[in-house]
Design a protein around this motif. Structure first.
Motif, short mmCIF file in Angstrom:
data_model
loop_
_atom_site.label_atom_id
_atom_site.label_comp_id
_atom_site.label_asym_id
_atom_site.label_seq_id
_atom_site.Cartn_x
_atom_site.Cartn_y
_atom_site.Cartn_z
N LEU A 101 0.82 -1.29 0.12
CA LEU A 101 -0.08 0.05 -0.04
C LEU A 101 0.83 1.19 0.08
O LEU A 101 0.70 2.19 -0.65
CB LEU A 101 -1.06 0.10 1.32
N PHE A 102 1.96 1.36 0.89
CA PHE A 102 2.76 2.48 0.70
C PHE A 102 4.17 1.90 0.95
O PHE A 102 4.53 1.11 2.10
CB PHE A 102 2.36 3.57 1.73
N SER A 103 5.18 2.49 0.24
CA SER A 103 6.58 2.26 0.58
C SER A 103 7.44 3.40 0.03
O SER A 103 7.49 3.47 -1.23
CB SER A 103 7.09 0.66 0.13
N GLY A 104 8.10 4.18 0.75
CA GLY A 104 8.91 5.03 0.29
C GLY A 104 10.04 4.43 -0.88
O GLY A 104 10.42 5.19 -1.73
N THR A 105 10.79 3.54 -0.11
CA THR A 105 11.72 2.95 -1.19
C THR A 105 11.27 2.41 -2.52
O THR A 105 11.78 2.48 -3.40
CB THR A 105 12.46 1.84 -0.47
N PHE A 106 10.02 1.91 -2.45
CA PHE A 106 9.30 1.46 -3.77
C PHE A 106 9.08 2.73 -4.76
O PHE A 106 9.55 2.62 -5.83
CB PHE A 106 8.24 0.75 -3.67
N LEU A 107 8.76 3.80 -4.14
CA LEU A 107 8.55 5.13 -5.11
C LEU A 107 9.86 5.55 -5.51
O LEU A 107 9.75 6.07 -6.89
CB LEU A 107 7.57 6.15 -4.24
N VAL A 108 10.91 5.64 -4.73
CA VAL A 108 11.93 6.05 -5.25
C VAL A 108 12.66 5.04 -6.30
O VAL A 108 13.28 5.51 -7.24
CB VAL A 108 13.03 6.33 -4.22
N LYS B 80 17.01 7.90 2.54
CA LYS B 80 16.10 8.48 3.42
C LYS B 80 14.54 7.93 3.43
O LYS B 80 13.99 7.80 4.46
CB LYS B 80 16.15 9.96 2.92
N ALA B 81 14.21 7.41 2.42
CA ALA B 81 12.90 6.63 2.53
C ALA B 81 12.85 5.43 3.24
O ALA B 81 11.68 5.06 3.70
CB ALA B 81 12.47 6.28 1.13
N ASP B 82 13.88 4.98 3.66
CA ASP B 82 14.05 3.84 4.56
C ASP B 82 13.51 4.21 5.77
O ASP B 82 13.44 3.16 6.68
CB ASP B 82 15.60 3.20 4.77
N LEU B 83 13.62 5.58 6.21
CA LEU B 83 12.99 6.06 7.85
C LEU B 83 11.26 5.96 7.72
O LEU B 83 10.76 5.96 8.80
CB LEU B 83 13.48 7.17 8.04
N LEU B 84 10.84 5.78 6.54
CA LEU B 84 9.63 6.18 6.56
C LEU B 84 8.80 4.51 6.87
O LEU B 84 9.44 3.68 6.50
CB LEU B 84 9.07 6.48 5.06
N PRO B 85 7.76 4.53 7.35
CA PRO B 85 6.98 3.27 7.57
C PRO B 85 6.63 2.59 6.17
O PRO B 85 6.23 3.25 5.21
CB PRO B 85 5.79 3.35 8.41
N SER B 86 6.49 1.20 6.11
CA SER B 86 5.88 0.75 4.90
C SER B 86 4.54 0.09 5.50
O SER B 86 4.47 -0.66 6.49
CB SER B 86 6.70 -0.34 4.22
N ILE B 87 3.40 -0.16 4.58
CA ILE B 87 2.34 -0.68 4.65
C ILE B 87 1.92 -1.78 3.68
O ILE B 87 1.92 -1.37 2.56
CB ILE B 87 1.03 0.46 5.02
N ALA B 88 1.36 -2.78 4.29
CA ALA B 88 0.95 -3.73 2.97
C ALA B 88 -0.31 -4.47 3.65
O ALA B 88 -0.38 -4.84 4.84
CB ALA B 88 2.03 -4.93 2.88
N ALA B 89 -1.31 -4.76 2.82
CA ALA B 89 -2.48 -5.60 3.03
C ALA B 89 -2.15 -6.99 2.94
O ALA B 89 -1.48 -7.33 1.72
CB ALA B 89 -3.56 -5.06 2.36
#
Length: 453
Positions: A126-133, A294-303
């Protein structure tokens, strides 16, 4: 002639291991320089490999995008407990109060002998900063592969152009030698007749024959070198060596004078150089690496969700009589909290790489400017030398013409004619070398200013 000799030696080394019989279906090609370059873009292995790298980069993009699509996995397990594990605990079956100090007993029930499980799990990011980068990075990675293709095409263009010019120069050298051989042959015949009539000495005939034989030998050597030059050109194009290749361009079609005027006042030409563009792309990748760290510091969410079915029985014939299903759905949230400053250290390392990339760009700018300045000086010098050798060639022809007239009128010596002939041959050789240098330096100048695409 020294540079031409070195070039021929290098060509021989490259082609030594690839000699082969002409294929029965050899083809004949009448190609201009641009035709040769276009052919090389399609057949040269280095260019074909660079194109494959782009296709590989496309698949890398697909692979990265796939991380954001649903991930589904299935599993099947079957277990036959040769000895079922025991379940132990306090004796509460007797009905008596449980004595915590009493020894534990083995219960008659435990794992059944046969166990067959079917399961399927699914997850959706659902959300991952490293994936978007990462999506941005793979697009830049594809840009890098496209620029590598452009570099391969430029290198192929340069190699083919130089080889093409080498063939044109060698053809011009053969023409000059043929002209000298024809006029010297005529002179040998006339002098031989004069010797028979007693007007000149035998040594005059011998001196001319020595020159004539040397010219013929030189011409044969150049003709063999020309064959090797054609083979070298075909090698640079990726063309079978056995194919026939005829060149349609002429030396007169090449405008050397205009090359020195192009981009003479352009101060940003270095941005046209593929080497600078590759460094820019590398810097962009390093900047994206900083963002990814830097995105590694963000949480990641998965269903997540799953379903399983279990079959258990002590006898195989009853194993599939009863099914025990289970299922679940949920969210997995990963929250980075503290990693012993490792993430901060990784970010700083990536930032240092960005600074190094900028330093490399600055150095490349200065280096490419220096290279362009040197290429312009070399080209202008070679152009001046070529024009000077043209004048010397004309003067040598005139001196030979006057010497032959004086000798025919009896007011000059045969030695004077021989010296004039030698001077003409020297001026022809120096003209050929100056012509080759000017053409090669023109290619180097075009490369230095990023004109070759």
């Amino acid at each position: 002639m020294r540079k031409i000799a070195i070039t021929l030696m290098c060509s021989f080394v490259l082609l030594k291991g690839m000699a082969q019989q002409a294929p029965p279906n050899k083809q004949t090609h009448n190609f201009s320089l641009q035709d040769c370059i276009n052919y090389a873009y399609e057949h040269q292995d280095s260019v074909k490999n660079a194109k494959l790298d782009i296709l590989s980069a496309d698949q890398k993009v697909r692979e990265t995008k796939g991380q954001g699509l649903p991930q589904v996995n299935g599993s099947i397990s079957f277990q036959d407990f040769l000895k079922a594990p025991a379940t132990v605990g306090p004796n509460f079956l007797s009905g008596a109060p449980i004595d915590p100090n009493a020894p534990l007993i083995q219960f008659p029930f435990g794992a059944v002998k046969y166990n067959n499980t079917y399961a399927i799990q699914a997850s959706q990011l659902l959300f991952s900063g490293t994936f978007l980068v990462g999506l941005q990075a793979v697009k830049t990675y594809k840009e890098l592969s496209e620029r590598n293709l452009n570099r391969s095409r430029i290198q192929t263009n340069i190699a083919v152009t130089k080889a093409y010019y080498q063939v044109l120069v060698s053809n011009e050298q053969v023409k000059l030698l043929d002209a000298n051989i024809n006029q010297l042959k005529q002179q040998v015949n006339e002098t031989t007749q004069q010797n028979k009539q007693g007007f000149v000495e035998k040594i005059d005939v011998d001196r001319l024959n020595v020159q004539y034989n040397n010219l013929v030998t030189n011409r044969d050597n150049v003709q063999r070198a020309l064959t090797l030059n054609y083979a070298m050109l075909k090698f640079q194009m990726g063309m079978p060596i056995g194919d026939e290749l005829m060149l349609t361009d002429k030396l007169s079609d090449i405008n050397l004078e205009s090359a020195a005027l192009e981009n003479s006042v352009d101060t940003t030409f270095y941005r046209n150089r593929i080497e600078y563009q590759l460094l820019e792309t590398n810097k962009k990748l390093n900047e994206l690496d900083v963002k990814a760290k830097k995105a590694d510091l963000l949480p990641s969410i998965a269903a997540v969700g799953g379903y399983s079915a279990v079959f258990q029985e002590n006898h195989t014939r009853y194993l599939y009589n009863h099914m025990y299903p289970s299922s679940y759905i949920g969210l997995n949230i990963n929250i980075p909290i503290f990693s012993g400053f490792q993430r901060d250290a990784r970010v700083k390392q990536s930032q240092f790489e960005v600074q190094k990339s900028q330093n490399m760009l600055n150095n490349a700018k200065n280096g490419l400017t220096l290279q362009a300045t040197a290429a312009r000086v070399s080209f202008v010098n070679s152009l001046n030398s070529l024009n000077n050798q043209k004048r010397n060639q004309a003067l040598a022809n005139e001196v030979l013409r006057v010497s032959k007239i004086k000798y025919g009128q009896g007011v000059g010596s045969s030695l004077e004619v021989t010296q004039a002939q030698t001077a003409l041959e020297t001026s022809d050789n120096e003209y050929i070398q100056a012509l080759y240098d000017a053409l090669i330096n023109k290619v180097n100048l075009d490369q230095a200013y990023g004109r070759i695409k």
